[in-house]
Design a protein around this motif. Structure first.
Motif, PDB file in Angstrom:
ATOM      1  N   TRP A  87      17.758  38.079  66.017  1.00 32.39           N
ATOM      2  CA  TRP A  87      17.842  38.929  65.168  1.00 32.39           C
ATOM      3  C   TRP A  87      16.580  38.753  63.964  1.00 32.39           C
ATOM      4  O   TRP A  87      16.463  37.325  63.562  1.00 32.39           O
ATOM      5  N   ARG A  88      15.227  39.948  63.529  1.00 32.72           N
ATOM      6  CA  ARG A  88      14.341  39.241  62.225  1.00 32.72           C
ATOM      7  C   ARG A  88      14.729  38.392  60.598  1.00 32.72           C
ATOM      8  O   ARG A  88      14.829  39.419  60.351  1.00 32.72           O
ATOM      9  N   ASP A 120      13.517  40.616  57.969  1.00 28.83           N
ATOM     10  CA  ASP A 120      14.448  42.057  57.480  1.00 28.83           C
ATOM     11  C   ASP A 120      16.063  41.477  57.095  1.00 28.83           C
ATOM     12  O   ASP A 120      16.703  42.956  56.854  1.00 28.83           O
ATOM     13  N   ASP A 172      24.444  44.262  65.126  1.00 30.52           N
ATOM     14  CA  ASP A 172      23.571  43.075  64.712  1.00 30.52           C
ATOM     15  C   ASP A 172      24.731  42.447  64.326  1.00 30.52           C
ATOM     16  O   ASP A 172      24.705  43.056  62.510  1.00 30.52           O
ATOM     17  N   PRO A 195      10.967  42.619  72.921  1.00 31.67           N
ATOM     18  CA  PRO A 195      11.930  43.563  72.834  1.00 31.67           C
ATOM     19  C   PRO A 195      10.862  44.829  74.072  1.00 31.67           C
ATOM     20  O   PRO A 195       9.862  44.319  74.646  1.00 31.67           O
ATOM     21  N   GLY A 196      11.234  45.777  74.723  1.00 27.48           N
ATOM     22  CA  GLY A 196      11.148  46.402  75.871  1.00 27.48           C
ATOM     23  C   GLY A 196      11.724  46.214  76.806  1.00 27.48           C
ATOM     24  O   GLY A 196      10.981  46.614  78.242  1.00 27.48           O
ATOM     25  N   SER A 237      20.074  44.535  73.226  1.00 29.36           N
ATOM     26  CA  SER A 237      19.991  44.744  71.825  1.00 29.36           C
ATOM     27  C   SER A 237      19.095  46.187  71.732  1.00 29.36           C
ATOM     28  O   SER A 237      18.972  47.372  72.758  1.00 29.36           O
ATOM     29  N   ARG A 238      19.788  47.075  70.569  1.00 28.02           N
ATOM     30  CA  ARG A 238      19.006  48.179  70.346  1.00 28.02           C
ATOM     31  C   ARG A 238      16.864  47.908  70.592  1.00 28.02           C
ATOM     32  O   ARG A 238      16.989  49.953  70.966  1.00 28.02           O
ATOM     33  N   ASP A 239      16.575  46.843  70.683  1.00 24.88           N
ATOM     34  CA  ASP A 239      15.004  47.061  70.353  1.00 24.88           C
ATOM     35  C   ASP A 239      14.844  47.052  71.754  1.00 24.88           C
ATOM     36  O   ASP A 239      13.930  46.552  72.404  1.00 24.88           O
ATOM     37  N   ARG A 247      15.550  44.462  73.470  1.00 28.42           N
ATOM     38  CA  ARG A 247      16.264  42.556  74.160  1.00 28.42           C
ATOM     39  C   ARG A 247      16.685  41.564  75.172  1.00 28.42           C
ATOM     40  O   ARG A 247      18.417  43.108  75.085  1.00 28.42           O
TER      41      ARG A 247
END
Length: 413
Positions: free
Chosen positions: A22-23, A26, A192, A271-272, A296-298, A300
């Motif tokens: 988690w960034r 953000d 998240d 990511p991706g 994850s949503r991005d 990962r």
């Protein structure tokens, strides 16, 4: 009884090490405020996901709530969670039934299932795309092999829990993973954890709740008005009731020793990377040590496990590089890949209990004090459960399942 200065009210721990997926840039925690200047109905000690779910629920019932934390909300154990929200426990239903009997074991599982379902609908009603629905795959391992998993699936189905057994070939064909028999369960989802924690706290604040951090509560003093909370620097305020939602920084004066600490480890791919399997399924193993995996949503891939029965920070941190490598190797084997690269790894303090279930209920040694400890493998699901049970208890309404999660249920074991 008062919580005197000779023994700290709660443990103080370094709850996580490493880099989580988690960034942090953000993260938008609510701004800290002052301690309440007037009596409040409820003080919640802990501003992680447990405290946030409680604050959201209790303020919706019209109660005045103060949330207090020694760090910024959501940045302790919540930030280390991989946030797979499942209704299946770490202790399989068949094994719990051997201990408690089928009816009582199923009762506990069904209540967690129902609480998780209601919490998911609540998140949907909030909006903001807070959850991702996905099935859960529970793969055969050294704890439960294929035949034992068939029995587990049959028991789930007998009690209305949505699972079905697939053979190794069926699992490989449908989900594009290495062949292994397993259960497919629905009614599960991912979030998240930090973003959800902050969203729920914002809702509570919008209803008039207050939040103060970093503030360390050093002592609790019962009185005719409830409980006086005294800070480390000598300030104080009054609450009619206090809920200990301090996560894995245990309140040892009140939480029995049966609820113990360990360390867990996790990695995240760039990511991706995902999807590398089908249906965005969450995957975990009926093994000890186990492996769990989700995307994850991005995009990962997040994988973890390799728990150790030690909560010492130095030991945990020293083991992190080696444990990350083991998790990566197991992950590749699970997915039938030669190698999966990862860029983030972290270790965290974690909690367990003998039956894999939480400690929720009234503290025996102080009036107006309540425990909400999500120990076990489903901490966020247990937070949703705790909000239901404690909401009813504080309204003096009977909850027929409350005794199933009583913090002192292991005393005669």
């Amino acid at each position: 009884m008062t919580a005197g200065a000779a023994l700290a009210l709660t443990e103080a721990r370094d709850l996580r090490t490493g880099t989580v997926p988690w960034r942090e840039k953000d993260w938008l925690p609510p701004a800290t405020g002052e301690l309440p200047s007037r009596d409040v109905d409820i003080a919640i000690l802990g501003g992680g996901i447990m405290g946030a779910i409680l604050a959201d629920r209790l303020t919706a019932q019209g109660r005045t709530v103060a949330v207090i934390d020694r760090r910024a909300p959501g940045t302790g154990s919540t930030a280390a969670s991989t946030a797979q929200l499942m209704w299946a426990m770490d202790v399989p239903l068949t094994m719990l039934a051997e201990r408690l009997g089928e009816r009582e074991a199923a009762r506990r599982w069904k209540r967690v299932f129902a609480a998780l379902e209601r919490f998911g609908k609540h998140l949907d009603s909030i909006g903001g795309d807070l959850k991702q629905d996905s099935p859960t795959l529970y793969l055969a391992g050294d704890l439960l092999g294929p035949e034992a998993l068939q029995a587990e699936a049959a028991l789930h189905c007998r009690h209305g829990l949505p699972s079905r057994f697939l053979s190794a070939d069926e699992m490989a064909e449908r989900y594009a993973i290495a062949p292994r028999a397993g259960l497919v369960s629905t009614g599960t989802y991912a979030i998240d954890p930090v973003r959800t924690c902050h969203a729920l706290l914002d809702r509570a604040l919008g209803r008039g709740a207050s939040i103060a951090y970093p503030v360390d509560i050093a002592a609790l003093h019962p009185s005719a008005r409830g409980i006086e909370l005294e800070t480390e620097d000598g300030r104080s305020f009054m609450a009619g009731n206090v809920i200990l939602a301090t996560g894995y920084e245990r309140a040892r004066l009140f939480l029995p020793d049966a609820f113990s600490l360990l360390s867990t480890f996790a990695i995240a791919a760039p990511p991706g990377t995902a999807p590398l399997w089908n249906e965005n399924a969450m995957i975990w193993e009926a093994s000890d040590p186990y492996l769990y995996v989700r995307a994850s949503r991005d995009g990962r891939i997040i994988a973890g496990g390799e728990d150790i029965d030690v909560a010492d920070k130095d030991t945990r941190d020293r083991l992190l590089p080696g444990k990350a490598g083991i998790i990566a190797a197991k992950l590749a084997a699970m997915l039938g890949k030669d190698k999966i690269d990862w860029e983030r790894a972290w270790a965290a303090t974690f909690g367990s209990s003998p039956d894999g279930l939480p400690a929720i209920g009234r503290a025996r040694n102080m009036d107006n004090l309540w425990i909400a400890a999500g120990f076990g493998g489903n901490g966020i699901a247990f937070a949703a459960l705790a909000a239901e049970i404690l909401d009813a208890s504080l309204r003096e309404k009977a909850d027929q399942d409350a005794r199933c999660f009583d913090p002192y249920r292991f005393e005669n074991d």
